[in-house]
Every structure is written in structure tokens, then in C-alpha cells.
Design a protein around this motif. Sequence first.
Motif, PDB file in Angstrom:
ATOM      1  N   ALA A 227       0.840  -1.216   0.000  1.00 25.86           N
ATOM      2  CA  ALA A 227       0.000   0.000   0.000  1.00 25.86           C
ATOM      3  C   ALA A 227       0.873   1.263   0.000  1.00 25.86           C
ATOM      4  CB  ALA A 227      -0.936  -0.007   1.206  1.00 25.86           C
ATOM      5  N   SER A 228       1.948   1.223  -0.800  1.00 28.92           N
ATOM      6  CA  SER A 228       2.919   2.314  -0.835  1.00 28.92           C
ATOM      7  C   SER A 228       2.705   3.188  -2.062  1.00 28.92           C
ATOM      8  CB  SER A 228       4.339   1.748  -0.865  1.00 28.92           C
ATOM      9  OG  SER A 228       4.577   1.113  -2.109  1.00 28.92           O
ATOM     10  N   ASP A 229       3.437   4.311  -2.096  1.00 25.48           N
ATOM     11  CA  ASP A 229       3.397   5.184  -3.282  1.00 25.48           C
ATOM     12  C   ASP A 229       4.625   4.986  -4.168  1.00 25.48           C
ATOM     13  OD1 ASP A 229       5.329   6.291  -1.698  1.00 25.48           O
ATOM     14  OD2 ASP A 229       4.430   8.283  -1.569  1.00 25.48           O
ATOM     15  N   ILE A 230       5.273   3.833  -4.035  1.00 30.22           N
ATOM     16  CA  ILE A 230       6.484   3.512  -4.803  1.00 30.22           C
ATOM     17  C   ILE A 230       6.160   3.443  -6.302  1.00 30.22           C
ATOM     18  CG2 ILE A 230       8.317   1.801  -5.166  1.00 30.22           C
ATOM     19  CD1 ILE A 230       8.479   3.222  -2.491  1.00 30.22           C
ATOM     20  N   LYS A 231       7.087   3.934  -7.114  1.00 29.95           N
ATOM     21  CA  LYS A 231       6.953   3.895  -8.571  1.00 29.95           C
ATOM     22  C   LYS A 231       7.907   2.840  -9.158  1.00 29.95           C
ATOM     23  CE  LYS A 231       4.265   7.523  -8.307  1.00 29.95           C
ATOM     24  NZ  LYS A 231       2.804   7.412  -8.501  1.00 29.95           N
ATOM     25  N   PHE A 232       7.734   2.564 -10.443  1.00 27.08           N
ATOM     26  CA  PHE A 232       8.636   1.663 -11.155  1.00 27.08           C
ATOM     27  C   PHE A 232       9.059   2.339 -12.456  1.00 27.08           C
ATOM     28  CE2 PHE A 232      10.520  -1.801 -13.320  1.00 27.08           C
ATOM     29  CZ  PHE A 232      10.844  -2.738 -12.366  1.00 27.08           C
ATOM     30  N   VAL A 233      10.363   2.528 -12.634  1.00 32.12           N
ATOM     31  CA  VAL A 233      10.905   3.201 -13.818  1.00 32.12           C
ATOM     32  C   VAL A 233      11.457   2.150 -14.773  1.00 32.12           C
ATOM     33  CG1 VAL A 233      12.623   4.835 -14.678  1.00 32.12           C
ATOM     34  CG2 VAL A 233      11.434   5.293 -12.518  1.00 32.12           C
ATOM     35  N   VAL A 234      10.977   2.175 -16.007  1.00 31.95           N
ATOM     36  CA  VAL A 234      11.416   1.236 -17.044  1.00 31.95           C
ATOM     37  C   VAL A 234      12.238   2.008 -18.073  1.00 31.95           C
ATOM     38  CG1 VAL A 234      10.702  -0.363 -18.851  1.00 31.95           C
ATOM     39  CG2 VAL A 234       9.396  -0.218 -16.717  1.00 31.95           C
ATOM     40  N   ILE A 235      13.524   1.631 -18.213  1.00 30.76           N
ATOM     41  CA  ILE A 235      14.439   2.309 -19.135  1.00 30.76           C
ATOM     42  C   ILE A 235      14.737   1.367 -20.298  1.00 30.76           C
ATOM     43  CG2 ILE A 235      16.658   3.493 -19.366  1.00 30.76           C
ATOM     44  CD1 ILE A 235      16.689   3.576 -16.231  1.00 30.76           C
ATOM     45  N   GLY A 236      14.324   1.748 -21.489  1.00 31.14           N
ATOM     46  CA  GLY A 236      14.589   0.914 -22.657  1.00 31.14           C
ATOM     47  C   GLY A 236      13.601   1.202 -23.768  1.00 31.14           C
ATOM     48  N   ALA A 237      14.032   0.962 -24.992  1.00 30.40           N
ATOM     49  CA  ALA A 237      13.160   1.189 -26.149  1.00 30.40           C
ATOM     50  C   ALA A 237      12.130   0.064 -26.259  1.00 30.40           C
ATOM     51  CB  ALA A 237      13.996   1.265 -27.424  1.00 30.40           C
ATOM     52  N   LYS A 238      10.922   0.406 -26.661  1.00 28.54           N
ATOM     53  CA  LYS A 238       9.826  -0.573 -26.780  1.00 28.54           C
ATOM     54  C   LYS A 238       9.901  -1.333 -28.107  1.00 28.54           C
ATOM     55  CE  LYS A 238       6.481   1.776 -23.793  1.00 28.54           C
ATOM     56  NZ  LYS A 238       5.131   2.374 -23.711  1.00 28.54           N
ATOM     57  N   LYS A 239      11.031  -1.974 -28.320  1.00 28.34           N
ATOM     58  CA  LYS A 239      11.272  -2.628 -29.602  1.00 28.34           C
ATOM     59  C   LYS A 239      10.405  -3.876 -29.781  1.00 28.34           C
ATOM     60  CE  LYS A 239      15.187  -3.707 -32.626  1.00 28.34           C
ATOM     61  NZ  LYS A 239      16.655  -3.846 -32.716  1.00 28.34           N
ATOM     62  N   TRP A 240      10.214  -4.646 -28.705  1.00 27.21           N
ATOM     63  CA  TRP A 240       9.397  -5.865 -28.749  1.00 27.21           C
ATOM     64  C   TRP A 240       8.188  -5.725 -27.822  1.00 27.21           C
ATOM     65  CZ3 TRP A 240      14.791  -6.051 -28.540  1.00 27.21           C
ATOM     66  CH2 TRP A 240      15.426  -6.593 -29.671  1.00 27.21           C
ATOM     67  N   VAL A 258       3.891   3.075 -13.208  1.00 29.92           N
ATOM     68  CA  VAL A 258       5.010   2.651 -14.061  1.00 29.92           C
ATOM     69  C   VAL A 258       5.377   3.804 -14.985  1.00 29.92           C
ATOM     70  CG1 VAL A 258       5.833   0.989 -15.766  1.00 29.92           C
ATOM     71  CG2 VAL A 258       4.252   0.245 -13.955  1.00 29.92           C
ATOM     72  N   ILE A 259       6.639   4.200 -14.950  1.00 28.78           N
ATOM     73  CA  ILE A 259       7.121   5.320 -15.777  1.00 28.78           C
ATOM     74  C   ILE A 259       8.089   4.786 -16.821  1.00 28.78           C
ATOM     75  CG2 ILE A 259       8.498   7.448 -15.761  1.00 28.78           C
ATOM     76  CD1 ILE A 259       7.037   6.708 -12.534  1.00 28.78           C
ATOM     77  N   PHE A 260       7.815   5.089 -18.091  1.00 26.26           N
ATOM     78  CA  PHE A 260       8.686   4.679 -19.193  1.00 26.26           C
ATOM     79  C   PHE A 260       9.535   5.870 -19.633  1.00 26.26           C
ATOM     80  CE2 PHE A 260       5.038   1.885 -19.327  1.00 26.26           C
ATOM     81  CZ  PHE A 260       5.597   0.632 -19.542  1.00 26.26           C
ATOM     82  N   THR A 261      10.845   5.674 -19.728  1.00 24.28           N
ATOM     83  CA  THR A 261      11.740   6.755 -20.138  1.00 24.28           C
ATOM     84  C   THR A 261      12.224   6.611 -21.571  1.00 24.28           C
ATOM     85  OG1 THR A 261      13.791   5.665 -19.503  1.00 24.28           O
ATOM     86  CG2 THR A 261      12.612   6.858 -17.771  1.00 24.28           C
ATOM     87  N   ASN A 262      11.939   5.451 -22.207  1.00 21.76           N
ATOM     88  CA  ASN A 262      12.570   5.094 -23.471  1.00 21.76           C
ATOM     89  C   ASN A 262      14.067   4.911 -23.242  1.00 21.76           C
ATOM     90  OD1 ASN A 262      12.931   4.590 -26.279  1.00 21.76           O
ATOM     91  ND2 ASN A 262      11.226   5.953 -26.736  1.00 21.76           N
ATOM     92  N   ARG A 263      14.841   4.814 -24.292  1.00 18.84           N
ATOM     93  CA  ARG A 263      16.292   4.619 -24.153  1.00 18.84           C
ATOM     94  C   ARG A 263      16.947   5.911 -23.701  1.00 18.84           C
ATOM     95  NH1 ARG A 263      21.130   4.748 -26.865  1.00 18.84           N
ATOM     96  NH2 ARG A 263      22.412   2.875 -26.732  1.00 18.84           N
ATOM     97  N   LEU A 264      17.919   5.818 -22.766  1.00 22.24           N
ATOM     98  CA  LEU A 264      18.612   6.985 -22.236  1.00 22.24           C
ATOM     99  C   LEU A 264      20.121   6.824 -22.385  1.00 22.24           C
ATOM    100  CD1 LEU A 264      16.697   7.536 -18.857  1.00 22.24           C
ATOM    101  CD2 LEU A 264      16.375   8.819 -20.981  1.00 22.24           C
TER     102      LEU A 264
END
Length: 375
Positions: A227-240, A258-264
Motif C-alpha cells: 500500500a505504498s506510493d512507490i513507482k517503477f521506472v522502465v528504461i529501454g526502447a519498446k522494440k518488442w 510505471v514510468i517509461f523513459t525510453n532509451r537513455l
Amino acid sequence: MTIGVNTRLLLGGRLEGIGYFTQQLLMRMCANHPEDKFVLFFDRKYDAQFIFADNIIPVVIPCPTRHPLLWKIYFDYLLPFYCKKYKIDVFFSPENYIPKLKNIPIICTVHDLNFFHSDKYIGNSTHQRYFMRYFPLNARKSTKVITVSEFSKNDIVENFCIPADKIEVVYNAANNVYKPQSKEINLLTKTKYTLGKDYFYFVGAIHKRKNLTNIFLAFDEFKRQSASDIKFVVIGAKKWWKGEIEDTYNNMQFKEDVIFTNRLEAKDVALISSAALALVFPSLFEGFGIPVVEAFAANTPVITSNTTALPEVVADAAILVNPYSIDEIAKAMKDIYENTELRSSLIEKGLERNKLFSWDKSSEKLWTIIQNTIN
């Protein structure tokens, strides 16, 4: 001595795993051995950043290798001609593609056999057939084979029927930009990506092999339990991305977290790593797993798989989970979130473990292999 190198994966602005492996080893060998010449063979216009030293001769072979037919033309016909033209004494390929050469020793690299163990790990069936046919042959034809872990070495011995004494292990290592940041910088990073909230992160190709489906399901379970406010960051291109991964994400209860950053760029990933609660990397198959040692270097705890090469790389410096168990992955997240002593212990062990992996050590080992292969 003149060393020919396959550098087709040194791509400016698109440096993936094997390209980075190539860059880190080459830039050190060229600097440390100015008396020798390095002929770098590119398959398209090269970026000037990859001409690391004055003893490099860049050569463009105008045949971009984007298809198995072009691979065959490039490596079987064009590259042998250019190797003869530049009087190569030894040829190094940082991947498993090699030229047809006579009387010139060849060192090839087999990073892992993921394609051998599952056709789901390669998105293209034509590529899969090519790998299955030619990669074992290329490894057998090479004078020496290098790989990136003892796990991969044993896998190659067993499945490619190559003697163990023909294979040498040259480890990967972390990028130097990964390091612990100050509290102020970590706060700025969290503000930028998660509006100041704590988070877990994943970095890598968004591919079935990386296990995003189970990661998403486990994060949902963790959120329900904590029951937390923790986020999840996904780093990577949505190739598949299309298919199972996208469907799982769309059905998540907490997908808004869930936060998507794409490739960095590596420097940005390093900042995200330093500010994170942990790296979540329960990959289904890895020949090494560079993200885990980069997290170690950034003072970041790691949750990773108890399979393939990952236990060898992390030893006791990470939480090992069954990558197919959503409950185990979720529990590891909960343990990291709730137990500050566990986090501190993992950080300390990770820093110590990371001392085993160094691009300087690896480049010197590769240089010794090159010399011994010629002799």
C-alpha cells in the motif's frame, strides 16, 4: 603487429551491449600498445569518436550488414579481401561473426547461447536459423573463443562441442559513469522522473527474455501488499513491446505507477540507478548481465535471477529469485522496501563484488590472448 577488428557494431548514438564491449576493450588496447596497428573494419560511415588513437586505421566496407544474405557477402567475401589488403596478422571479432581467412588466426566472441535455448529470444526466424547453423561452425573454425562468464563457457563446451581449453573468459564491467551521487542529486533525479517518489527500476531491451511480464505482475503484487506510493521506472526502447508485454501492462492494477523513459544515455541511467531503491533484473537468460554490476557501482541494491550467469556475477551481493515466480520477485521488492539494514548490507556487498570486474583487467587479458594466439 597488425590487428584487424570487426567494429560493425560501433554505432554512434546507438551503442548497445556488444558495441560497448568492443569500445571499452579497444580504447584501452589501442592506448596501451601504440607500437601496434589496429585496423577497424566498419560496414558503414563511422563516428569519429571511435578513432581512439593514432595507431588506428579505419576502413569502411560499403555493405551495411542488415540481413543474413548481406552478413554472408560481408564476412565470406568482402572482409577477407580487405584483411589481405591490410596485411592483418590476427583478427578479433567481438561477436560470433567471422571472416573466411586462410593462415590468419581468428579470435571470436560468443557472449551467450540464448538463441540456442529458445527461439522466443530472437524475434526474427531468419536470423534464428542463421545463428543455429553458422554460430557453432564459426566458433569451431576460430583459433580461440572468448566469452563473458564461466556459465557461458560451460554452455559453449556442452552445446557447441568445443574443448574447454580453447575458450577464455573475459568479463564485462560497469561503465565509469556509474557511481553513488549526493543526496541532493538523488533528490533532483527523483523529482525529475517520479515527482519525488521512491522507485525501483529496470534497464534493458524490452524483450521477452528480460521478463517484463513477470516484473509488471510482481510490481502489482508488491503494491497490493505494501500500500505504498512507490513507482517503477522502465528504461529501454519498446522494440518488442507488442503482444504479451503490452497486454500485461494494460491489465495492471497499478500501471499509472510505471514510468517509461525510453532509451537513455548512460549518464542519465547512472543517475536513475543511484537514486533508486533497487534494480529489478530477473532476466530469463543472461551471459553476464552488465546492469547488475552497474547498479553495484552506483551503490544500488539488486534483485536478479537465480539462473544462467547471474548467480556467478552477483554471488551473495544480490537477492536471487526464481524469474518465473511472481511471488518471489514481489517479496524481494517488499524486503528491499521495508528493511533498511538489508539494503545497506546489499550495497556494501555489491561494492566489494564489483571490484572483480574491470575493463582495464579485461582489456589486458584480451591482449594476452591475442599475443598467445599469434605465438
